[in-house]
Scaffold this active site. Structure first.
Site, short mmCIF file in Angstrom:
data_model
loop_
_atom_site.label_atom_id
_atom_site.label_comp_id
_atom_site.label_asym_id
_atom_site.label_seq_id
_atom_site.Cartn_x
_atom_site.Cartn_y
_atom_site.Cartn_z
N HIS A 121 5.47 6.75 -0.57
CA HIS A 121 6.13 5.60 -1.20
C HIS A 121 5.45 4.31 -0.77
O HIS A 121 4.72 4.30 0.22
CB HIS A 121 7.61 5.55 -0.78
CG HIS A 121 7.78 5.35 0.70
ND1 HIS A 121 7.74 6.41 1.59
CD2 HIS A 121 7.94 4.23 1.44
CE1 HIS A 121 7.89 5.94 2.82
NE2 HIS A 121 8.01 4.62 2.75
N HIS A 124 0.86 -1.18 0.00
CA HIS A 124 0.00 0.00 0.00
C HIS A 124 0.89 1.24 0.00
O HIS A 124 2.10 1.12 0.24
CB HIS A 124 -0.86 0.01 1.28
CG HIS A 124 0.00 0.10 2.50
ND1 HIS A 124 0.54 -1.03 3.10
CD2 HIS A 124 0.49 1.16 3.19
CE1 HIS A 124 1.30 -0.66 4.11
NE2 HIS A 124 1.30 0.68 4.20
P1 ATP Z 1 5.96 -4.02 10.75
O1 ATP Z 1 6.18 -2.76 11.55
O2 ATP Z 1 5.71 -5.23 11.60
O3 ATP Z 1 7.00 -4.24 9.71
P2 ATP Z 1 4.17 -2.61 9.04
O4 ATP Z 1 5.22 -1.55 8.99
O5 ATP Z 1 3.66 -3.20 7.77
O6 ATP Z 1 4.60 -3.82 9.96
P3 ATP Z 1 2.85 -0.73 10.68
O7 ATP Z 1 4.12 -0.58 11.46
O8 ATP Z 1 1.56 -0.77 11.43
O9 ATP Z 1 2.90 -2.03 9.79
O10 ATP Z 1 2.82 0.45 9.64
C1 ATP Z 1 1.69 0.71 8.82
C2 ATP Z 1 2.14 1.67 7.75
O11 ATP Z 1 2.56 2.90 8.35
C3 ATP Z 1 3.34 1.20 6.94
O12 ATP Z 1 3.21 1.69 5.62
C4 ATP Z 1 4.51 1.84 7.61
O13 ATP Z 1 5.60 2.06 6.73
C5 ATP Z 1 3.93 3.16 8.07
N1 ATP Z 1 4.59 3.59 9.30
C6 ATP Z 1 4.76 2.87 10.41
N2 ATP Z 1 5.38 3.57 11.38
C7 ATP Z 1 5.61 4.80 10.86
C8 ATP Z 1 6.19 6.00 11.36
N3 ATP Z 1 6.67 6.08 12.59
N4 ATP Z 1 6.25 7.06 10.53
C9 ATP Z 1 5.76 6.99 9.29
N5 ATP Z 1 5.17 5.91 8.75
C10 ATP Z 1 5.11 4.82 9.52
#
Ligand code: ATP
Ligand code: MG
Length: 192
Positions: free
Chosen positions: A132, A45
């Site tokens: 991205h 996504h």
């Molecule tokens: P994991 O952290 O287990 O790898 P994930 O990154 O797919 O899983 P989330 O951490 O819930 O799941 O993140 C959801 C979305 O938000 C993803 O697209 C992630 O890149 C983005 N995201 C997560 N944390 C941040 C942050 N601190 N700042 C900006 N974007 C974020």
């Protein structure tokens, strides 16, 4: 509490094209492959705003704040036409796909969402808007050579369209076997 973020979906064909790229990534030098965490293709996504911990009773407020933005925002057709890495192609930690141009409409939309979320208590993104699609997380100790070659080889590949029909508010549940994303609200873009 729910862990939330606002994103655009990718059409099935685009996720399939990126999935093929990720298969190729896994087939890189085995030494590198062990240190790569590719995103499952169903989960791919484009995040516009990461909200993080959100009280359950804030979800309707959040949806109401996003709704008018979605209604008056129309995105042009956008395609993912390249890959790159943060912080840089030489030191890849996050491998991503993104539209190379135009990026302004997405940055503008991300900024509008950010402004609408600020008064609700959601912090601003300190690193600037770089919309991205995260493809893989890469450990620091990963040998860089094969990865840098991979990035150079695919830097300008075309992977297909983004779904610009709607903004989606997702809940993310982290689990050892990968995150599970559940749409909480789908807001049509440009429905005004
Ligand atoms: P994991 O952290 O287990 O790898 P994930 O990154 O797919 O899983 P989330 O951490 O819930 O799941 O993140 C959801 C979305 O938000 C993803 O697209 C992630 O890149 C983005 N995201 C997560 N944390 C941040 C942050 N601190 N700042 C900006 N974007 C974020
Ligand atoms: Mg994460």
């Amino acid at each position: 509490m729910k862990r939330c973020f606002v994103a655009l979906r990718l059409p099935e064909e685009t996720r399939a094209a990126l999935g093929r790229l990720l298969v190729e990534l896994r087939e890189l030098a085995p030494a590198a492959a062990r240190r790569l965490r590719p995103v499952r293709s169903t989960n791919l996504h484009l995040t516009l705003k990461f909200l993080g911990a959100t009280p359950d009773d804030q979800v309707p407020t959040l949806t109401a704040a996003l709704e008018p933005i979605a209604r008056r925002s129309r995105l042009p057709p956008l395609t993912l036409d390249g890959i790159g890495a943060f912080p840089s192609a030489d030191r890849p930690r996050i491998l991503f796909a993104a539209p190379l141009h135009p990026q302004e409409p997405l940055c503008h939309l991300a900024e509008e969402i950010e402004q609408a979320c600020l008064p609700l208590g959601f912090a601003a993104e300190k690193r600037g808007q770089h919309p991205h699609v995260t493809l893989a997380r890469i450990e620091a100790a990963t040998p860089r050579g094969p990865l840098s070659d991979f990035i150079a080889r695919h830097a300008h590949d075309a992977f297909g369209a983004l779904d610009v029909s709607a903004l989606v508010l997702f809940e993310s549940q982290l689990s050892p076997s990968g995150s599970i994303y559940t749409p909480l609200a789908t807001l049509a873009l440009g429905a005004a």
